[in-house]
Design an enzyme around this catalytic site. Structure first.
Site, PDB file in Angstrom:
ATOM      1  N   ARG A  35       0.917  -1.291  -0.138  1.00  0.00           N
ATOM      2  CA  ARG A  35      -0.006  -0.162  -0.021  1.00  0.00           C
ATOM      3  C   ARG A  35       0.608   1.284  -0.093  1.00  0.00           C
ATOM      4  O   ARG A  35       0.525   2.307  -0.482  1.00  0.00           O
ATOM      5  CB  ARG A  35      -0.991   0.025   0.927  1.00  0.00           C
ATOM      6  CG  ARG A  35      -2.368  -0.454   0.740  1.00  0.00           C
ATOM      7  CD  ARG A  35      -3.516  -0.416   1.844  1.00  0.00           C
ATOM      8  NE  ARG A  35      -3.206  -1.406   2.948  1.00  0.00           N
ATOM      9  CZ  ARG A  35      -2.917  -1.046   4.237  1.00  0.00           C
ATOM     10  NH1 ARG A  35      -2.775  -0.029   4.861  1.00  0.00           N
ATOM     11  NH2 ARG A  35      -2.815  -2.452   5.180  1.00  0.00           N
ATOM     12  N   TYR A  86     -17.046  16.341 -13.869  1.00  0.00           N
ATOM     13  CA  TYR A  86     -17.386  14.877 -14.136  1.00  0.00           C
ATOM     14  C   TYR A  86     -18.182  14.451 -13.013  1.00  0.00           C
ATOM     15  O   TYR A  86     -18.174  14.936 -11.986  1.00  0.00           O
ATOM     16  CB  TYR A  86     -15.999  13.953 -14.018  1.00  0.00           C
ATOM     17  CG  TYR A  86     -16.179  12.455 -13.629  1.00  0.00           C
ATOM     18  CD1 TYR A  86     -17.203  11.945 -14.621  1.00  0.00           C
ATOM     19  CD2 TYR A  86     -15.780  12.020 -12.640  1.00  0.00           C
ATOM     20  CE1 TYR A  86     -17.468  10.582 -14.672  1.00  0.00           C
ATOM     21  CE2 TYR A  86     -16.512  10.482 -12.388  1.00  0.00           C
ATOM     22  CZ  TYR A  86     -17.071   9.810 -13.617  1.00  0.00           C
ATOM     23  OH  TYR A  86     -17.566   8.596 -13.433  1.00  0.00           O
ATOM     24  N   ASP A 161      -8.303  18.843 -11.893  1.00  0.00           N
ATOM     25  CA  ASP A 161      -8.581  17.607 -12.718  1.00  0.00           C
ATOM     26  C   ASP A 161      -8.107  17.775 -14.131  1.00  0.00           C
ATOM     27  O   ASP A 161      -9.003  18.591 -14.812  1.00  0.00           O
ATOM     28  CB  ASP A 161      -9.952  17.277 -12.631  1.00  0.00           C
ATOM     29  CG  ASP A 161     -10.108  15.745 -13.272  1.00  0.00           C
ATOM     30  OD1 ASP A 161      -9.470  15.542 -13.985  1.00  0.00           O
ATOM     31  OD2 ASP A 161     -11.223  15.066 -12.989  1.00  0.00           O
ATOM     32  N   LYS A 186      -7.794   7.369 -18.683  1.00  0.00           N
ATOM     33  CA  LYS A 186      -8.182   7.720 -19.762  1.00  0.00           C
ATOM     34  C   LYS A 186      -6.963   8.003 -20.734  1.00  0.00           C
ATOM     35  O   LYS A 186      -6.222   7.103 -21.009  1.00  0.00           O
ATOM     36  CB  LYS A 186      -9.055   9.204 -19.760  1.00  0.00           C
ATOM     37  CG  LYS A 186      -9.944   9.073 -18.460  1.00  0.00           C
ATOM     38  CD  LYS A 186     -11.231   8.196 -18.765  1.00  0.00           C
ATOM     39  CE  LYS A 186     -12.113   8.353 -17.620  1.00  0.00           C
ATOM     40  NZ  LYS A 186     -13.131   7.473 -17.737  1.00  0.00           N
TER      41      LYS A 186
END
Ligand code: PLP
Length: 376
Positions: A35, A86, A161, A186
């Site tokens: 992690r 978004y 973003d 993306k």
């Protein structure tokens, strides 16, 4: 993007980073557990961090990366965000507002005066500003440098973003933002085959908090996906060049099509804040939206008549995708019902256009339910 994140040069050593499948690490090192750190994740982080100019931390999706930032918002503080973002981001921010975690101030981010007013809050300044530019799906442009200056003046952090642009076209940290966020799902990974998010910052205190968010919230991508994302990143420059030049051609042809009443693309002269886009980006990108002359059913018909282009959500892959955004029940109701968002791929632009033109001219009936039950 081609050379960063490769292993040190050793005779007969690999040129590409190995996929390291180990959740645990031998004791005695700095990290100890996946992690916190993994060599394959690290290779991708080195490359993306070098591109954006900061320390990169990857997450298991764009939404996981966004939520890691939201977790940093001080309890009860004011947060400014774009009125169009978004949809998953907007829904989540509204949830946090309703829970009393934050006081959300939604604003038209194309309007510098409105943005300043929302950040200053008439004596109650915001703690964070979250913008997306260009916005999904309205393609609005926010002036990153001006917003960063106002945010810093009032002691607020700015997160951007930058998913629609990728670092090859827009680097918000160079313009004063504190954090840049990508849905690497993306354009960065570029092949519609994985989910990944990334946060990059050049503020070392924020970088330490961000890695803590990954360790504590646990949204860690797999080594295999990190390898694929790095492999995709290697070709980002050539993919974006081709997709962007295709997008410019398609946007111009759409603007002259009798069945289209509006086109939103920063590469078109009349686009609002096209001058800002020109100043802060290295190109208008591969995303565009357009309004079909007619109603929701007409737009749905166009999506269903498409043959080469794919009717599907998401963006930034090598293949051209399009969808009617309002088919998602969660989409902002201010997004027109007949708006189609298109992610232009790297096919021959004449093939894309021939397909789009026949779909726009089609008169077939709508014969399929495309509204998903749930989702964003
Ligand atoms: C602009 C933008 N930000 C964030 C996200 C969320 O990313 P992910 O789907 O990787 O969770 C998306 C997804 O469509 C997006 O378009």
């Amino acid at each position: 993007m081609v050379q960063a994140g490769r292993p040190a040069v050793t005779p007969d050593g690999p040129v590409n980073p190995p996929i390291v499948l180990s959740s645990t690490l031998h004791a005695g090192g700095e990290h100890g557990y996946m992690r916190d750190w993994n060599a394959t994740l690290d290779a991708f982080e080195q490359a993306l961090g070098a591109l954006d100019g900061g320390k990169c931390t990857v997450f298991s999706s764009g939404m996981a990366a966004a939520n890691a930032v939201f977790d940093l918002f001080p309890q009860g503080s004011a947060v400014v965000a774009s009125q169009f973002s978004y949809t998953g981001v907007t829904v989540r921010l509204k949830e946090l507002h309703e829970l009393g975690r934050i006081q959300l101030r939604l604003v038209d981010i194309t309007d510098d005066v409105a943005v300043e007013k929302a950040i200053s809050g008439d004596g109650e300044p915001a703690s964070w500003v979250w913008i997306e530019t260009p916005t999904n799906p309205m393609m609005e442009i926010c002036d990153i440098e001006a917003t960063a200056a106002v945010a810093r003046h009032f002691g607020a952090y700015l997160a951007v973003d930058s998913t629609f642009m990728t670092p090859i076209r827009q680097r918000p940290l160079e313009l004063g933002a504190h954090i840049v966020m990508h849905s690497a799902t993306k354009g960065i990974a570029g092949h519609s085959d994985l989910l990944m998010g990334a946060l990059v910052t050049n503020d070392s205190a924020l970088a330490a908090k961000i890695i803590d968010r990954r360790v504590l919230l646990g949204a860690v991508p797999s080594a295999f996906d990190s390898y694929l994302a790095l492999r995709g990143l290697r070709t980002l420059a050539v993919r974006i060049d081709k997709a962007e030049s295709n997008a410019q051609i398609i946007a111009e042809r759409l603007a002259n099509h009798p069945k289209v009443s509006a086109v939103y693309y920063p590469g078109l002269g009349g686009h609002k804040n096209a001058d800002v886009a020109k100043r802060q980006t290295d190109g208008p990108g591969f995303m565009l939206s357009f309004i079909v002359d007619g109603d929701a059913e007409d737009a749905e018909r166009v999506c269903q008549a498409i043959k080469l282009v794919t009717y599907a959500t998401s963006l930034g892959g090598v293949e051209t995708l399009m969808e009617r955004r309002r088919r998602w029940p969660s989409e902002n109701l201010a997004v027109p019902e007949n708006l189609i968002r298109m992610s232009v791929g790297i096919e021959n632009p004449n093939d894309i256009w021939a397909d789009l033109d026949q779909a726009l001219n089609s008169t077939g009936s709508v014969n399929q339910q495309t509204q998903p039950k749930i989702g964003y």
